[in-house]
Design an enzyme around this catalytic site. Structure first.
Site, PDB file in Angstrom:
ATOM      1  N   LEU A  25       0.347  -0.833   0.024  1.00  0.00           N
ATOM      2  CA  LEU A  25       0.220   0.103  -0.149  1.00  0.00           C
ATOM      3  C   LEU A  25       0.751   1.354   0.028  1.00  0.00           C
ATOM      4  CD1 LEU A  25      -3.181  -0.507   2.268  1.00  0.00           C
ATOM      5  CD2 LEU A  25      -2.724  -0.535   0.273  1.00  0.00           C
ATOM      6  N   SER A  66       4.665   2.735   1.692  1.00  0.00           N
ATOM      7  CA  SER A  66       6.413   2.912   2.128  1.00  0.00           C
ATOM      8  C   SER A  66       6.724   3.756   2.927  1.00  0.00           C
ATOM      9  CB  SER A  66       7.369   1.967   1.696  1.00  0.00           C
ATOM     10  OG  SER A  66       7.942   2.763  -0.110  1.00  0.00           O
ATOM     11  N   GLY A  67       7.595   3.981   3.553  1.00  0.00           N
ATOM     12  CA  GLY A  67       8.481   5.721   4.143  1.00  0.00           C
ATOM     13  C   GLY A  67       9.112   5.732   5.280  1.00  0.00           C
ATOM     14  N   PHE A  73       8.939   4.806   8.813  1.00  0.00           N
ATOM     15  CA  PHE A  73       8.711   4.425   9.402  1.00  0.00           C
ATOM     16  C   PHE A  73       8.266   2.769   9.110  1.00  0.00           C
ATOM     17  CE2 PHE A  73       7.188   8.335  10.896  1.00  0.00           C
ATOM     18  CZ  PHE A  73       7.744   8.823  11.872  1.00  0.00           C
ATOM     19  N   GLY A  74       7.763   2.380   8.020  1.00  0.00           N
ATOM     20  CA  GLY A  74       8.460   1.404   7.351  1.00  0.00           C
ATOM     21  C   GLY A  74       7.383   0.979   5.733  1.00  0.00           C
ATOM     22  N   GLU A  75       6.916  -0.219   6.037  1.00  0.00           N
ATOM     23  CA  GLU A  75       5.789  -0.019   4.789  1.00  0.00           C
ATOM     24  C   GLU A  75       4.708  -0.957   5.467  1.00  0.00           C
ATOM     25  OE1 GLU A  75       9.011  -2.358   1.430  1.00  0.00           O
ATOM     26  OE2 GLU A  75       9.279  -3.185   3.632  1.00  0.00           O
ATOM     27  N   THR A  76       3.425  -1.062   4.312  1.00  0.00           N
ATOM     28  CA  THR A  76       2.411  -0.906   4.571  1.00  0.00           C
ATOM     29  C   THR A  76       1.088  -1.936   3.799  1.00  0.00           C
ATOM     30  OG1 THR A  76       1.641   1.138   5.655  1.00  0.00           O
ATOM     31  CG2 THR A  76      -0.323   0.051   5.270  1.00  0.00           C
ATOM     32  N   LYS A 129       1.283  -3.191   8.923  1.00  0.00           N
ATOM     33  CA  LYS A 129       1.979  -1.822   9.208  1.00  0.00           C
ATOM     34  C   LYS A 129       3.244  -2.799   9.574  1.00  0.00           C
ATOM     35  CE  LYS A 129      -0.969   1.173   9.167  1.00  0.00           C
ATOM     36  NZ  LYS A 129      -1.443   2.607  10.093  1.00  0.00           N
ATOM     37  N   ASP A 167      -2.107  13.901  13.128  1.00  0.00           N
ATOM     38  CA  ASP A 167      -1.897  13.726  12.293  1.00  0.00           C
ATOM     39  C   ASP A 167      -3.051  13.933  10.728  1.00  0.00           C
ATOM     40  OD1 ASP A 167       0.056  13.775   9.784  1.00  0.00           O
ATOM     41  OD2 ASP A 167       0.475  11.015   9.849  1.00  0.00           O
TER      42      ASP A 167
END
Length: 541
Positions: free
Chosen positions: A16, A18-19, A21-24, A41, A140
């Site tokens: 879905l 990624s950034g 902090f990690g991946e989804t 997540k 957020d």
């Protein structure tokens, strides 16, 4: 991520996002009989220090418990299904909300109008009030973190900032734990949050700018600011917005927290009390003092009731609803019936009518029409009499109308499938039922005449609603039409789930394909559904 299955349970379907902090990912839960799809997540802590890792581990467990509590008790926050560590990485498994983010909606369909944004705020502010009552600041809120759920178009609040903050934990030079990053999105977070001191009003600031994005299609970075006051200038991008709504949003995005709304409850109350005036070319901010405009009637939320009177959102429809059914007939119906009866007496015709099925009892614990097996208002297992025949006087029909065509019948049934999303869920729009139903179908679903509960009555009285996923009209097996009446046998696939007190009832949920018989009548020139029943269940998943 090279693995295709996580923890020997979650099979990856597709990524879905990624950034930092990690991946989804979208995954299938192989341990569940339904093979449900979830969001997984995978979060990366920003440290390799064993001591800090242990601290992150403790905080991750604590934040996961908070997410579990939030999602478990509110239908507009994703439910947490699980959390665990895998290969020194932290994983969350959450409910997958099928729908589009506010940003995706605006990009695809263009900016929202005032009524749509007001509805969005009316739906989101109670969610924020609930979150804040748990002493949690989301931190957020932005167009990407609001999903408009496809089943009912309700906004769902996702991606709370606390878990990201946990992943950013470091040790300061003095030996105390601290955060290495600021949680939030530039432009959407206020100055106090940038300084690491968010308050409840910080979320309202972000929500205000999110609403402005919905109205203008502009992110905060694309908007000008007044050099003398620092106020954000946005109204010329949405010239049809009323001064009242503009004033409410301007108050929400004030630079100083003390000049904003202190609570979501306060903003919601002012939104409900304010009278939406006629659009002007260039609105100016007016006073936020309450007016004498009448407040809408309260409407239930699928989550635990807030501590303030939640008001029914304003919903704009392109449909023209029929007048609500009074205890008797409306004047035009009386005139039509009286004229027809007189004409029949004059020409000596025999009137043929169809007996109505017995009314629904009140013993069922789900809002079904006749069957307690599925809890679905669209399920009818009652024996339905054949459709009534057209009334004739000699060789001439009493009502000079063309026979109902198969395309007309299918169009009405497709419309009924869509209408159910708004009839059997907030705002429980009975007017849509009045528009498309008649006879027993109207009485069972919208308004009983013997004092028993209709489907909508049951849902409202029990703080419940239906959520619909897939709805598909398939093959037509049989079609018969005679004058003002028609019968259609059609294959219907539908995914539905009953929610009560904010919780899904798996016993009253289904994803099945049925052969359904619909009896239709032309009433006042419009084709309506008079009755329906399930002939057989072809497949259940």
């Amino acid at each position: 991520m090279s693995q295709t299955v996580i923890k020997n349970r979650y099979q990856i379907i597709r990524p879905l996002s990624s950034g930092g902090f990690g991946e989804t990912f979208i995954v299938i839960d192989q341990d569940m009989p339904s093979g449900r799809q979830c969001v997984l997540k995978k979060l990366n802590p920003m440290t390799d220090d064993p001591k800090i890792y242990q601290l992150v581990q403790e905080r991750f467990s604590r934040e996961a418990a908070i997410l579990e509590d939030l999602g478990k008790n509110h239908a507009q926050i994703p439910e947490l299904y699980g959390y665990f560590e895998a290969d020194s990485e932290f994983c969350l498994v959450q409910e997958w909300i099928v729908g589009q983010t506010l940003r995706q909606k605006v990009q695809e369909f263009g900016p929202f109008n005032e009524s749509e944004i007001k509805t969005l705020l009316l739906d989101l502010l109670p969610v924020l009030e609930y979150v804040h009552s748990k002493r949690i600041v989301h931190r957020d809120i932005k167009p990407d973190n609001i999903i408009l759920r496809g089943a009912d178009n309700k906004p769902v609040l996702i991606d709370f900032g606390a878990v990201k903050e946990t992943m950013g934990t470091v040790i300061s030079p003095s030996g105390n734990s601290s955060r290495s990053i600021v949680i939030g999105t530039p432009g959407y977070m206020p100055s106090e949050q940038t300084a690491g001191r968010p308050v409840f009003a910080s979320d309202l600031y972000s929500l205000g700018l999110t609403a402005i994005y919905g109205l203008t299609g502009k992110d905060p970075q694309e908007l000008e600011t007044d050099p003398s006051t620092g106020d954000i200038i946005w109204q010329h991008y949405a010239p049809k917005v009323s001064p009242t709504l503009a004033g409410i949003l301007d108050k929400a995005i004030q630079t100083s927290p003390g000049e904003r709304y202190r609570t979501a409850r306060e903003m919601l109350a002012e939104l409900n009390q304010g009278q939406v005036t006629a659009p002007v070319v260039m609105p100016t901010v007016q006073s936020n003092a309450p007016t004498t405009y009448p407040t809408p009637s309260p409407a239930p939320y699928p989550s635990p009731p807030p501590t303030y009177p939640a008001q029914a959102p304003t919903v704009v429809s392109n449909h023209t609803p029929s007048p609500p059914p009074p205890s008797g007939w409306s004047e035009w119906q009386k005139a039509l019936i009286t004229g027809s009866v007189i004409g029949l007496f004059v020409i000596g015709a025999i009137v043929m009518t169809r007996p109505q099925p017995a009314p629904v009892g009140t013993n069922s614990n789900t809002p079904e029409e006749t069957s307690s097996s599925t809890g679905n208002p669209d399920d009818s297992s009652a024996e339905s009499s054949p459709p009534s025949q057209q009334q004739y006087a000699g060789n001439n029909p009493v009502q000079n109308t063309s026979a109902i065509s198969q395309n007309e019948a299918l169009s009405v049934i497709r419309q009924w499938q869509q209408y159910k999303r708004e009839i059997f869920a907030p705002p429980y729009r009975r007017s849509l039922g009045e528009e498309i139903l008649t006879g027993q179908a109207f009485r069972s679903n919208i308004q009983q005449t013997d004092g028993t509960e209709s489907s909508v009555d049951w849902l409202q009285n029990n703080n419940a609603y239906y959520s619909y996923g897939v709805q598909d009209i398939g093959e037509v097996k049989d079609f018969m039409s005679s004058g003002n009446n028609a019968t259609l046998h059609v294959v219907v696939t539908e995914q539905r789930a009953l929610y009560k007190d904010g919780r899904r009832s798996d016993q009253e949920s289904a994803f099945d394909t049925r052969l359904v018989e619909y009896n239709l009548e032309r009433v006042g020139g419009r084709v309506k559904i008079a009755d329906y029943r399930t002939l057989s269940v072809l497949q259940r998943r």
